[in-house]
Motif scaffolding. Structure first.
Motif, PDB file in Angstrom:
ATOM      1  N   ALA A  89      41.446  33.440  46.291  1.00  0.00           N
ATOM      2  CA  ALA A  89      40.808  34.139  45.170  1.00  0.00           C
ATOM      3  C   ALA A  89      41.047  33.379  43.872  1.00  0.00           C
ATOM      4  N   VAL A  90      39.971  33.167  43.140  1.00  0.00           N
ATOM      5  CA  VAL A  90      40.052  32.383  41.912  1.00  0.00           C
ATOM      6  C   VAL A  90      39.508  33.190  40.742  1.00  0.00           C
ATOM      7  N   GLY A  91      40.157  33.070  39.596  1.00  0.00           N
ATOM      8  CA  GLY A  91      39.646  33.665  38.361  1.00  0.00           C
ATOM      9  C   GLY A  91      39.084  32.573  37.472  1.00  0.00           C
ATOM     10  N   ALA A 138      36.405  35.770  40.672  1.00  0.00           N
ATOM     11  CA  ALA A 138      36.331  36.800  39.630  1.00  0.00           C
ATOM     12  C   ALA A 138      36.154  36.087  38.292  1.00  0.00           C
ATOM     13  N   MET A 139      35.116  36.464  37.568  1.00  0.00           N
ATOM     14  CA  MET A 139      34.846  35.791  36.291  1.00  0.00           C
ATOM     15  C   MET A 139      35.176  36.735  35.142  1.00  0.00           C
ATOM     16  N   VAL A 140      35.810  36.204  34.110  1.00  0.00           N
ATOM     17  CA  VAL A 140      36.022  36.986  32.887  1.00  0.00           C
ATOM     18  C   VAL A 140      35.329  36.273  31.743  1.00  0.00           C
ATOM     19  N   VAL A 141      34.682  37.062  30.901  1.00  0.00           N
ATOM     20  CA  VAL A 141      34.010  36.504  29.723  1.00  0.00           C
ATOM     21  C   VAL A 141      34.095  37.531  28.599  1.00  0.00           C
ATOM     22  N   GLU A 184      31.409  39.451  40.659  1.00  0.00           N
ATOM     23  CA  GLU A 184      32.542  40.179  40.082  1.00  0.00           C
ATOM     24  C   GLU A 184      32.814  39.612  38.686  1.00  0.00           C
ATOM     25  N   ILE A 185      32.368  40.329  37.657  1.00  0.00           N
ATOM     26  CA  ILE A 185      32.447  39.807  36.291  1.00  0.00           C
ATOM     27  C   ILE A 185      33.008  40.892  35.368  1.00  0.00           C
ATOM     28  N   TYR A 186      33.991  40.519  34.573  1.00  0.00           N
ATOM     29  CA  TYR A 186      34.618  41.462  33.647  1.00  0.00           C
ATOM     30  C   TYR A 186      34.355  41.035  32.212  1.00  0.00           C
ATOM     31  N   ARG A 187      34.084  42.010  31.342  1.00  0.00           N
ATOM     32  CA  ARG A 187      33.813  41.715  29.930  1.00  0.00           C
ATOM     33  C   ARG A 187      35.114  41.702  29.143  1.00  0.00           C
TER      34      ARG A 187
END
Lengths: 430, 430
Positions: free
Chosen positions: A126-128, A158-161, A183-186
């Motif tokens: 699993a990578v962020g 999992a992407m965060v932006v 899977e994207i988090y704000r």
């Protein structure tokens, strides 16, 4: 005016050393702030992440709205014009084709004693991926992080932006869609890094975090290193153009400006064997800057951090390039391959007059996440290997163990580790 | 007694999670102390290094005696008995032979558009190797760090080794001699890391620092990361033995003890499908511990951190192994290869009944510097790639640049980087 140096000047060495040592980032110490953000996220989870996001990004999220929904991603991506979508797809496909060639092969063999040895490569689970939002919001960076991870075989990305003021560049989500990220988090900043590293109720922890960010993100990655893997500590971008009299001054100037328009400490350096070219490039930079939308940022960067260095030979240029160890090195000569073997330290090399660095930022196929701040002395650009790890294999037969027992037991003795020696000798036929 | 778990127990999951999450190191926060040591070394150079060395290592050095002289190295190495020297030479030669197979190949090709793409590998110029002294003084670690660096083509290797009370294990210097290391400093701790990272008058800075150390060394490596490359943050050593009914309980017990005798949080875990084996291994550990010189350390480690887990199948054992992501995993079954593909996360795998982990510590040929503390989820053992870096190459022809221009300029526009787009469009024939 940018710095002008000539390697024949008697004070060249100290002035070049100053250029090498110049700081291009504020070194505000954010370590304590970041440490307390990480503790807060570990203690209170999603509630802390939401609160910190609302405070720092002027957003309005709750623990249940940290993730973009599938509909939100689809709606935003649908706003992106077809030609932009097609361009991102082209970039994606070329990056994928190139990175597929980076996949390492397992290598297992048996030596003359009968010992089986080998290396086996497996993907990180699993990578962020950290994608900056706001000022520097780059859909291309989504692809440059996600594609090598996919090629490596990473099963969860999992992407965060961050979305300052609740806003996001829809092309970021279109790029994520093209890369197959769902899977994207704000969220952003140290709180996003902490959530990815330690996990919360709503965000499962990852094994490795990649992608550039501001000083808080960099400090957070440094602090969570060990709990998770990280790629590198990203600094301001930089280009070094090596040019001889065959170079087109307008093209070289355009490349120096492209780097300078990043602002935030970005650095453009020209090293040339041709004094006339040096002058005409300087003039061309001035002329072209006047036409650029971001001329203020680019001019400030060029004047504060830029440099033009004249040297007596391309060999000397290569020596300086090795000392600078730049993220990007362009070789603007008719025979760039001749210089390639002499340049040992560079994130990426761009060969010849028709390869502006910007083509590599987007659609060349190679990765644009590259070592900055002279770290090309020891680091590589992002690639498939960053999302895999190597397990070594060792297998002895009774006879090969017997053949190796004596030296092994001897060294164990010298190291005062009798238990190590006994684990070998107990297996020998007596 | 070590922990006993059975995967069929109803409370297995929380108890296994506790085992996974258990801290095995004191987490004393040494960051501030280390930061001030680094500043001191940067400000005062060799004088600070000497003072700190005398204070922390109870040594008696001056700036001019930080380095071992060639005579000192030769004299110490000459004290080492011939059979020890021969054993180290065997280890060296086998490590070298194996690591030579890890050398990456450059790969440069031209795609259908006519774009040249590629990866070129080059060695790091200068590497610093940290070798612990005092309690855990391992000549084998000298070889495990130096040999891959040499194979990679590193031209300068600087070794640091603390000498508490002025004493050193002569085998350390013999190993250095065998590995061809001539630059050796009698320093350790954060001050040694700082000197290697930033350089002093007497110690030229390096580009990368590898090797394990105590909490101060780990914190210093974390803080200088970016200024130089580092390998990893090393934690306590650990072994996981997977065994079925074909395993010899005395051999398995010896391997668990070998790991436990490291002390300092070292962990030994047995996962087995055979309850009878579990019991007999436990009894064998007790029996063999009573005969061990370091029985106190080993027994404490085994009782505090050790575990015996019974499972219903080898597949289940592999699943637990992936969650534990151990530094060392032994597969003590008759057909170890059958289980290899199921174990994704491990620093090193040791195959079959005749491969005690200790053989890999010394003379197997594979590296013994491996990821600890579950970092095999994302990290690899030390190898040749750690001492090299990849430069990407990109070269366009006029026609391939023209073919890629439209999508590149489009993405530059979406990213608000007009200068990037212009550096491409200025090269097109109009």
């Amino acid at each position: 005016m940018p710095l002008r140096l000539d390697s024949a000047q008697s004070d060249f060495e100290p002035r070049f050393s100053d250029l090498l040592g110049a700081k291009r980032e504020s070194s505000k110490d954010v370590n304590d702030t970041v440490a307390s953000i990480i503790s807060d996220v570990r203690a209170r989870g999603d509630a802390a992440v939401a609160e910190l996001t609302n405070r720092f990004d002027r957003a309005d999220v709750t623990p249940s709205t940290l993730a973009f929904s599938a509909d939100e991603i689809a709606e935003a991506a649908a706003q992106v014009p077809d030609h932009v979508r097609a361009a991102l797809q082209t970039a994606h496909d070329r990056i994928k084709a190139h990175h597929q060639k980076q996949k390492p092969e397992d290598h297992i063999y048996t030596d003359t004693l009968g010992v089986t040895l080998g290396s086996r490569w497996t993907a990180v689970d699993a990578v962020g991926i950290y994608v900056p939002g706001g000022l520097a919001s780059y859909p291309s960076s989504v692809l440059m992080n996600a594609v090598p991870a996919h090629v490596a075989g990473v099963s969860r990305i999992a992407m965060v932006v961050p979305t300052p003021n609740g806003e996001i560049n829809p092309a970021i989500l279109a790029a994520a869609q093209i890369a197959g990220i769902t899977e994207i988090y704000r969220i952003g900043g140290a709180q996003a890094v902490a959530a990815l590293a330690y996990g919360t109720k709503g965000i499962a922890r990852v094994d490795k975090i990649t992608g550039p960010g501001n000083a808080y993100v960099a400090a957070a990655k440094r602090q969570v290193f060990g709990q998770v893997g990280i790629d590198m500590i990203a600094g301001p971008s930089e280009v070094l153009v090596i040019a001889d009299s065959s170079a087109n001054p307008a093209w070289v100037a355009a490349d120096l400006i492209a780097q300078a328009e990043h602002g935030a400490g970005a650095q453009s350096i020209l090293v040339t064997t041709d004094t006339t070219l040096a002058d005409s490039v300087a003039a061309e930079v001035d002329r072209q800057l006047a036409l650029l939308p971001k001329q203020t940022i680019a001019r400030e960067g060029w004047e504060e951090f830029g440099a033009i260095i004249t040297v007596s030979s391309l060999e000397e240029a290569a020596e300086l390039a090795n000392r600078i160890a730049s993220e990007h090195v362009e070789i603007a000569t008719d025979d760039p391959q001749a210089l390639v073997p002499k340049i040992r330290h560079a994130g990426a090399l761009f060969l010849g007059h028709h390869t502006p660095e910007a083509i590599g930022d987007y659609v060349g196929g190679s990765n644009h996440v590259l070592p900055t701040a002279r770290s090309a002395r020891f680091a590589s650009g992002l690639g498939v290997l960053d999302f895999m790890k190597r397990t070594s294999l060792l297998g002895c037969t009774p006879s090969s163990l017997a053949a190796l027992a004596e030296p092994a037991v001897t060294i164990a003795g010298v190291e005062d580790l009798d238990g190590h020696g006994r684990s070998i000798s107990i297996r020998l036929n007596r």
